[in-house]
Design a protein around this motif. Structure first.
Motif, mmCIF file in Angstrom:
data_model
loop_
_atom_site.group_PDB
_atom_site.id
_atom_site.type_symbol
_atom_site.label_atom_id
_atom_site.label_comp_id
_atom_site.label_asym_id
_atom_site.label_seq_id
_atom_site.Cartn_x
_atom_site.Cartn_y
_atom_site.Cartn_z
ATOM 1 N N SER A 1 -7.998 16.628 -4.468
ATOM 2 C CA SER A 1 -8.890 17.792 -4.541
ATOM 3 C C SER A 1 -9.786 17.775 -5.776
ATOM 4 C CB SER A 1 -8.067 19.087 -4.555
ATOM 5 O OG SER A 1 -7.197 19.134 -3.461
ATOM 6 N N ALA A 2 -9.426 16.950 -6.763
ATOM 7 C CA ALA A 2 -10.275 16.838 -7.963
ATOM 8 C C ALA A 2 -11.657 16.308 -7.615
ATOM 9 C CB ALA A 2 -9.598 15.930 -8.980
ATOM 10 N N LEU A 3 -11.789 15.697 -6.445
ATOM 11 C CA LEU A 3 -13.106 15.207 -6.015
ATOM 12 C C LEU A 3 -13.906 16.376 -5.439
ATOM 13 C CD1 LEU A 3 -14.900 12.659 -5.477
ATOM 14 C CD2 LEU A 3 -13.942 12.650 -3.160
ATOM 15 N N THR A 4 -14.924 16.802 -6.160
ATOM 16 C CA THR A 4 -15.714 17.955 -5.709
ATOM 17 C C THR A 4 -17.208 17.651 -5.654
ATOM 18 O OG1 THR A 4 -15.872 18.751 -7.967
ATOM 19 C CG2 THR A 4 -14.078 19.667 -6.628
ATOM 20 N N GLU A 5 -17.605 16.525 -6.223
ATOM 21 C CA GLU A 5 -19.025 16.165 -6.303
ATOM 22 C C GLU A 5 -19.523 15.726 -4.914
ATOM 23 O OE1 GLU A 5 -20.595 16.428 -9.162
ATOM 24 O OE2 GLU A 5 -22.483 15.468 -8.541
ATOM 25 N N PRO A 6 -20.578 16.350 -4.378
ATOM 26 C CA PRO A 6 -21.089 15.899 -3.079
ATOM 27 C C PRO A 6 -21.448 14.408 -3.089
ATOM 28 C CG PRO A 6 -22.061 18.004 -3.641
ATOM 29 C CD PRO A 6 -21.268 17.556 -4.850
ATOM 30 N N GLY A 7 -21.189 13.735 -1.989
ATOM 31 C CA GLY A 7 -21.473 12.302 -1.893
ATOM 32 C C GLY A 7 -20.685 11.683 -0.760
#
Ligand code: 9MR
Ligand code: 9MR
Ligand code: ZN
Length: 508
Positions: free
Chosen positions: A61-67
């Motif tokens: 969940s630490a991944l929040t940056e769009p991409g």
């Protein structure tokens, strides 16, 4: 694939979990589109056994940056997926368009491409066992077959109305618009009612046809006998819809409410008439052992649509029904009574609310490593059960604002879109590994898979010859074969798409 993700992606705020198996390493790397590692997480030693695999569950969940990203660990990797503000918009449009493709008795627009066809099943239908003929054109084909059945129709429309109520802003029109499409079915349902208020269970040819386009099925149509399950579902759905169309078209709303009352009057005067295929009719049965749930749902909707005079009957019906679960059909409609019943005044509304939350709580307690609540057995159309439970959980979230219900509802979506033992995105035409060979007559006839259809999914009963041939000894979650011959695992249905429409809409 040995790292499972939702192939349609995640919103930045969503909880994100990946499942790892096989030769995974001690860390999980999140790589961006350029192949750079943007996040490294420890995998740890804990493994959860499920359906023949040992799963490591990693929260990213630490991944929040769009991409666009891929997950990698040891020798294993995931399909690519996105993190985006609105990852499910095209999916939602596709799921609603599916219903347009299912239209019967309509010339489909040229935009429907290979799946466009001239109006089908337009002949009069003969009332089984008599010479009487009736005009009942319209509606949607149920599934991979071309029957039109009231019980599943009511479920489908109810899900669409709930989706519209819960998340009106989620819908952008594609081939069709949600409320207009629901009306297409409602208009047909109205034709299925007899003058005395009872409703014919279904209209179909005597047997399933071959793998041909709809307009090529030209055998005689039959109206199968009326049933109290069809009549109860009809009354509920019409009363419910009357509220949803009241503002935009009061005359249509009145017509539906009058039909609902007539259906109820028939029910009030009749004992159970449970459907079984009559002699010579071999299409889908939608048989049932009990019509108490359909009657309860009907009287709840009538009370909501026309007020207090129905409340004593609601009270009586609520007292005599078991409230140990809140399933959303097609056979057991108690969940609709519970979900809708929260709007009833006073004590009745409160007891329905408690019912919904109790049922949601039970589901939470049963969630397995893949995020769904069924582990030992998966029934025909198990993906519908998953989507239904997602709907119920998201309703519990709407009622309480509690995050844990929302996270659980999201898990149901993630499972259907890729976080499952066979790594399928169970919706055709979407995701990196979609189901491609559904038991769907137009797709087989055209040799191309129509997009936007949710597969029935694993069925541990191995209920067709193809499943028996390929799936002997498989654990429940792997009892699925992407082959058009496997109608018990890989058919598609209007009422399998519809709870997913509601779930995707609320989670969008
Ligand atoms: O095509 C039919 C499908 O829509 C039904 O869900 C399924 C179960 O009732 O039956 C399918 O038809 C099969 C029939 O039952 C047995 N012979 C083969 C048919 C499919 O090709
Ligand atoms: O969805 C139905 C499933 O719950 C039943 O187990 C199965 C066998 O009776 O029938 C399913 O419904 C099928 C219907 O009878 C005909 N159209 C296709 C439906 C989905 O396979
Ligand atoms: Zn048709």
């Amino acid at each position: 694939m040995n790292i499972q993700v939702n192939q349609l992606g995640y919103t930045p705020a969503m909880q994100k979990t990946a499942l790892l198996r096989g030769e995974a390493g001690s860390t999980l790397e999140v790589r961006n589109a350029a192949g750079e590692t943007v996040l490294t997480l420890p995998v740890g030693n804990e493994r959860t056994p499920l359906w023949g695999d040992d799963l490591a569950i990693i929260d990213f969940s630490a991944l929040t940056e769009p991409g666009t990203y891929t997950l990698c660990s040891g020798k294993e990797s995931s399909h690519p997926f996105v993190v985006a503000e609105k990852p499910y918009q095209a999916l939602l449009t596709g799921l609603v368009d599916m219903l347009y493709y299912q239209r019967c008795g309509d010339d489909l627009k040229p935009e429907a491409g290979l799946f466009a066809h001239p109006a089908c099943h337009t002949g009069l239908a003969r009332v089984w066992g008599s010479e009487e003929q009736r005009e009942v054109s319209g509606g949607w084909h149920d599934a991979g077959d071309y029957g039109r059945y009231i019980v599943p129709a009511a479920k489908t429309v109810a899900d669409m109305l709930l989706a519209h109520e819960w998340a009106p802003a989620a819908f952008v029109p594609g081939l069709t618009e949600l409320m207009q499409e629901a009306r297409w079915e409602l208009e047909w349902m109205l034709k299925m009612q007899r003058e005395d208020g009872a409703v014919y269970h279904k209209v179909s040819c005597a047997s399933f046809c071959g793998m041909i386009m709809p307009h090529e099925e030209k055998e005689e149509l039959f109206l199968s006998p009326v049933s109290t399950t069809a009549t109860g579902d009809f009354a509920a759905c019409m009363a419910m819809a009357s509220r949803h169309y009241r503002e935009s078209d009061p005359a249509f709303a009145d017509r539906m409410l009058e039909a609902a009352k007539r259906a109820w009057a028939f029910l009030a005067a009749s004992g159970p008439m449970l459907f079984r295929n009559p002699e010579g009719i071999r299409t889908g049965g939608y048989g049932d052992w009990n019509d108490a749930d359909e009657r309860l749902w009907a009287v709840v909707e009538l009370a909501l649509a026309c007020g207090d005079s129905y409340l004593p009957q609601v009270e009586k019906a609520l007292e005599s029904i078991k409230q140990d679960a809140a399933p959303l059909g097609w056979g057991d409609m108690r969940g609709y009574a519970a979900i809708e019943g929260v709007q009833l005044p006073g004590r009745l509304g409160e007891s329905c609310r408690a019912w919904v939350l109790r049922a949601a709580e039970q589901l939470l307690g049963r969630i397995n490593a893949y995020g769904i609540t069924m582990t030992e057995q998966l029934h025909w159309g198990s993906n519908m059960d998953v989507a239904n439970q997602g709907m119920l959980l998201s309703q519990a979230h709407r009622l309480t604002g509690e995050e844990r219900y929302l996270v659980a509802a999201q898990k149901q979506l993630h499972y259907l879109l890729g976080v499952n033992p066979l790594s399928y995105c169970y919706v055709s035409g979407f995701g990196a590994q979609p189901m491609r060979h559904p038991h769907h007559r137009p797709s087989v006839a055209q040799g191309v898979c129509q997009p936007g259809m949710l597969s029935g999914g694993p069925c541990s009963g191995l209920a067709d010859a193809c499943a028996k041939e390929h799936l002997q000894g498989q654990p429940a979650g792997k009892c699925f074969v992407d082959d058009h011959a496997s109608y018990s695992t890989n058919e598609i249905c209007i009422y399998w798409n519809s709870p997913l429409i509601a779930l995707v809409a609320v989670l969008s």
